[in-house]
Design a protein around this motif. Structure first.
Motif, short mmCIF file in Angstrom:
data_model
loop_
_atom_site.label_atom_id
_atom_site.label_comp_id
_atom_site.label_asym_id
_atom_site.label_seq_id
_atom_site.Cartn_x
_atom_site.Cartn_y
_atom_site.Cartn_z
N ARG A 111 0.78 -1.30 0.17
CA ARG A 111 -0.06 -0.10 0.06
C ARG A 111 1.13 1.18 0.01
NH1 ARG A 111 -2.30 -3.80 3.09
NH2 ARG A 111 -4.37 -4.39 2.58
N PHE A 113 0.72 5.30 0.46
CA PHE A 113 0.07 6.66 0.81
C PHE A 113 0.78 7.91 0.52
CE2 PHE A 113 -0.78 9.99 3.68
CZ PHE A 113 -2.19 10.17 3.43
N ASN A 141 -3.99 7.05 -2.10
CA ASN A 141 -3.82 5.85 -1.83
C ASN A 141 -3.91 4.62 -2.95
OD1 ASN A 141 -4.07 5.69 1.32
ND2 ASN A 141 -5.90 6.94 0.76
#
Length: 150
Positions: A111, A113, A141
């Motif tokens: 992930r 961000f 995101n």
């Protein structure tokens, strides 16, 4: 809001409403989002570093962000590890094999961000008129599923 490929390529065009106190600085702008380059599904050979290509976004018509931060976290189903930095993203994120957990699922979940903040000051106001500021924040995101193969 999720962006389609046309919005990523052409940028996100924003027109702010005019508040009762008067026009704000930079009431119209274009911003280019952080975006994935390629598929959200990736294959990685065990023992190799993971290189994920991205489009790092750009300020468009806003100028240089006053603050930028990003973090990439990853897990194989157990504890999550993260790499983070202040400053702009590069065009690829590299996760060294040495940091990838060796136990767990054969799929690594990744992930990203990213946040960027902009501040646009109005020219000095005359008289007692308030000096207006436009504060803009752009967050992204992104996720990848990485299959680890021998």
């Amino acid at each position: 809001m999720p962006l389609d490929s046309a919005a990523v390529a052409g940028g996100l065009r924003v027109r702010l409403p005019v508040p009762a106190v008067g026009a704000v600085p930079h009431s119209e702008f274009t911003l280019y989002s952080v975006a994935r380059r390629g598929s959200p599904s990736v294959t990685l050979r065990a023992g190799q570093d993971l290189l994920i290509p991205i489009f790092p976004g750009s300020s468009g018509t806003l100028g240089v962000p006053e603050f930028q931060r990003w973090e990439v976290s990853f897990t194989r189903g157990g504890p999550s590890l993260a790499i983070s930095s202040l400053g702009p993203l590069s065009s690829a994120i590299m996760i060294p094999w040495a940091l990838i957990p060796k136990e767990g699922s054969d799929t690594l979940q990744v992930r990203l961000f990213s946040t960027r903040s902009f501040r646009v000051d109005a020219p000095p106001a005359s008289g007692s008129a308030p000096r207006l500021v436009t504060a803009i924040r752009a967050d992204a995101n992104l996720e990848w599923s990485v299959l680890i193969v021998p």
